[in-house]
Design a protein around this motif. Structure first.
Motif, short mmCIF file in Angstrom:
data_model
loop_
_atom_site.label_atom_id
_atom_site.label_comp_id
_atom_site.label_asym_id
_atom_site.label_seq_id
_atom_site.Cartn_x
_atom_site.Cartn_y
_atom_site.Cartn_z
N VAL A 10 0.86 -1.20 0.00
CA VAL A 10 0.00 0.00 0.00
C VAL A 10 0.89 1.23 0.00
CG1 VAL A 10 -2.07 -0.91 1.14
CG2 VAL A 10 -0.17 -0.09 2.54
N GLU A 11 0.38 2.29 -0.60
CA GLU A 11 1.11 3.55 -0.53
C GLU A 11 0.86 4.16 0.84
OE1 GLU A 11 0.64 6.34 -3.84
OE2 GLU A 11 0.25 4.59 -5.07
N GLU A 38 5.78 0.35 7.69
CA GLU A 38 5.81 1.40 6.68
C GLU A 38 7.12 2.16 6.63
OE1 GLU A 38 2.63 4.04 7.71
OE2 GLU A 38 3.31 4.21 9.76
N THR A 39 7.39 2.71 5.46
CA THR A 39 8.48 3.67 5.29
C THR A 39 7.78 5.00 5.03
OG1 THR A 39 8.58 3.55 2.88
CG2 THR A 39 9.84 1.89 4.10
N GLU A 40 8.55 5.99 4.68
CA GLU A 40 7.98 7.31 4.41
C GLU A 40 6.95 7.25 3.26
OE1 GLU A 40 9.58 11.51 2.80
OE2 GLU A 40 11.09 10.16 3.65
N ASP A 41 7.21 6.39 2.28
CA ASP A 41 6.39 6.39 1.07
C ASP A 41 5.39 5.25 0.96
OD1 ASP A 41 8.01 8.46 0.25
OD2 ASP A 41 9.37 7.10 -0.81
N PHE A 42 5.80 4.08 1.43
CA PHE A 42 4.94 2.93 1.21
C PHE A 42 4.91 2.04 2.45
CE2 PHE A 42 9.11 1.39 0.16
CZ PHE A 42 9.12 0.08 0.63
N ILE A 44 3.72 -2.15 4.01
CA ILE A 44 3.24 -3.51 3.76
C ILE A 44 2.20 -3.77 4.83
CG2 ILE A 44 3.84 -5.95 3.69
CD1 ILE A 44 6.70 -5.12 2.99
#
Ligand code: ZN
Lengths: 141, 434
Positions: A10-11, A38-42, A44
């Protein structure tokens, strides 16, 4: 011994997680556990549902990218230091934990954790040998 | 307006004189190129043109164009116009598919280029008492060396700062009393802001700036001028032709005078190649009539411009070109660096990503930001955040090697890249530069 977890891409933007859970809910799929990495952009999003096959079909239809990952669901002994004990058992035998998250089972007061480890079979054996219970999805209901 | 010229005999020559120089030099140049550059000779033969067909500048239209594709095809030595042993330097810029453009300079080429840059500096008010801080990059990029050479020719004290290191830039500016700053307009904006923030506005002695290598708006010009209390002038150039100084702005700030004794400018219809009259908008084409090392004849710049033949109040008689108003290809200029979508596509495909991408360029605080959105695929997906992130990092590294600048990569959901009429919109430029 392992159960099937669905991991989907997911974004990381407002509303994406709700959009994802909406898809499952609309198709009558019951989520038993959900965790988001999550990271800054996307991110799981990882879910355990009552029907992993149906979940996969529904997500595919909705255009999601996902994978099916075997994980183990471990009953955490209801004693002080219960989780610590499980972690040590795995660690001492060289089984690495990639991630873990909590999991609630209906109709029971027991605490469960989902473990994603480097070697499911080895982990299962270690835990069984030490009297720790694991569950298939059917057991949890 | 203060009227000062570096070479008034050329810069203010009569139109007839300029035309006579152009004719004489073009005829000789075509002969030389035909003899020394087999690649171009073949282009001429294909078009059925012989050196004898070029009797004056009026015959220029008969010559074949050179395009970026030719540069790629002839890389690296195919368009060399002088023996390699007579060349003393190269400069280089990125080409369409990662193949770089390498331009060769003889000593005479460097001397003439330096003169062109000297004209630009004097047009900005420079004389030998000035202190010129060159904050363009030095290296393969033409900016640093070009203005450096021009500053020497004028006799200015030259500070070869190169780009970056803002603290030291400002320190030198304050301590040495820099009067003319040369850098990209976005860096000038950034310096202006930093100087104001630090309360150093009274400590600087800047009077003018020459800011080129990327597009900038009138609004940016006014911002820089007001913040620093200077005259901010534009300069135009490209590595293929020589570098900065192909055209330069005077204090009238209404278009850039083309150094027509060295470069003949034409405007063509980019679709048909037909030459358009002055005042019409089209693609800018340059012919180098004095260059030896890399003598481009009718080189298509892909910049969309208008040429203005009206006399200028500064007294110069050279034609003026407008700021580029766009491109006839899909090249982007980001942080002064040429970026082609095809370069990004090449990297994506090499790294196993699909060619479903979108390039987003924006400008924050006058500094360009390049982002590449890439659609996630089942093959690239993994349950491990670490695995995806490390692949993403590899992609960023590979893009940096290809483009020479940092691009932020953002992985997006499949089919999330906007499509218009079934075709993905590849480039979103939010800077509104044109
Ligand atoms: Zn002028």
């Amino acid at each position: 011994m392992s159960i099937k977890q669905i991991s989907a891409f997911v974004e990381n933007k407002p509303g994406q997680l709700a959009k994802f859970t909406d898809v499952l809910t609309q198709h009558g799929i019951d989520m038993r556990a959900l965790s988001l990495a999550e990271t800054e952009d996307f991110g799981i999003v990882r879910v355990i549902t009552d029907d992993s096959y149906k979940t996969a079909c529904v997500l595919k239809e909705a255009g999601y990218i996902f994978s099916i990952t075997p994980v183990i669901a471990v009953e955490i002994p209801d004693i002080p230091g219960g989780l610590n004990k499980v972690l040590h058992l795995l660690n001492d035998k060289g089984v690495n934990i990639e991630y873990t998250y909590a999991f609630t089972a209906r109709k029971q007061d027991t605490a469960y954790m989902i473990f994603r480890v480097t070697d499911n079979e080895a982990a299962a054996e270690i835990l069984k040998d030490n009297g720790i219970c694991m569950f298939d999805l059917e057991d949890i209901d | 307006m203060e009227k000062r010229y570096f070479q008034p005999e050329a810069e203010c020559a009569s139109r007839e004189q300029i035309r006579a120089w152009q004719s004489e030099r073009l005829v000789a140049q075509v002969k030389r190129v035909y003899e020394n550059v087999p690649y171009y000779r073949n282009l001429m033969i294909d078009k059925g043109v012989e050196p004898g067909d070029i009797q004056s500048a009026d015959d220029l239209y008969k010559l074949p164009f050179i395009t970026k594709d030719d540069l790629r095809e002839a890389y690296p030595f195919g368009l060399l116009g002088a023996p390699l042993e007579d060349c003393v330097r190269i400069h280089s810029t990125s080409g369409t598919t990662g193949k770089r453009v390498v331009a060769f300079y003889t000593q005479s080429d460097i001397d003439l280029w330096d003169q062109c840059c000297a004209r630009a500096l004097v047009a900005a008010g420079a004389d030998k008492s000035d202190i010129v801080q060159v904050a363009y990059g030095y290296g393969l990029f033409t900016g640093g060396f070009g203005l450096n050479g021009g500053s020497h020719k004028v006799g200015c004290l030259t500070i070869p700062m190169s780009s970056g290191n803002t603290d030291r830039q400002i320190e030198f500016m304050c301590d040495l009393g820099t009067t003319i700053l040369c850098c990209t307009p976005s860096y000038a904006s950034y310096l202006a802001e930093t100087i104001t923030e630090r309360g150093l506005r009274d400590k600087i002695k800047l009077k003018a700036g020459i800011f080129g290598a990327e597009a900038w708006t009138e609004e940016m010009r006014h911002d820089i001028e007001n913040t620093l209390g200077i005259k901010a002038l534009d300069i135009y150039g490209l590595t293929e032709i020589t570098g900065p100084g192909v055209a330069y702005e005077c204090l009238a700030q209404h278009g850039m005078h083309i150094n027509e004794d060295h470069f003949i400018a034409e405007i063509i219809n980019p679709k048909t190649g037909e030459v358009l009259p002055y005042g019409e908008k089209g693609e800018l084409v340059f012919t180098c009539i004095t260059k030896q090392g890399f003598p481009m004849l009718r080189y298509r710049t892909k910049d969309i411009c208008v040429l203005n033949a009206e006399p200028c109040e500064c007294g110069r008689t050279f034609l003026r070109m407008s700021k580029p108003m766009g491109r006839s290809d899909d090249m982007l200029i980001v942080k002064g660096v040429n970026v082609f979508p095809s370069q990004i596509e090449t990297v994506l495909l090499n790294k196993g990503y699909p060619a479903n991408y979108q390039i987003i360029v924006s400008r924050e605080k006058h500094s360009d930001i390049l982002e590449v959105n890439v659609e996630m695929t089942p093959e690239m997906f993994s349950d491990s955040l670490r695995e995806i992130s490390s692949r993403e990092k590899e992609l960023v590294e590979a893009l940096k090697i290809m483009l020479g600048i940092y691009a932020k990569v953002r992985l997006v959901e499949p089919k999330s890249i906007a499509r218009s009429e079934g075709k993905a919109v590849r480039i979103i430029d939010k800077r509104n530069l044109y």
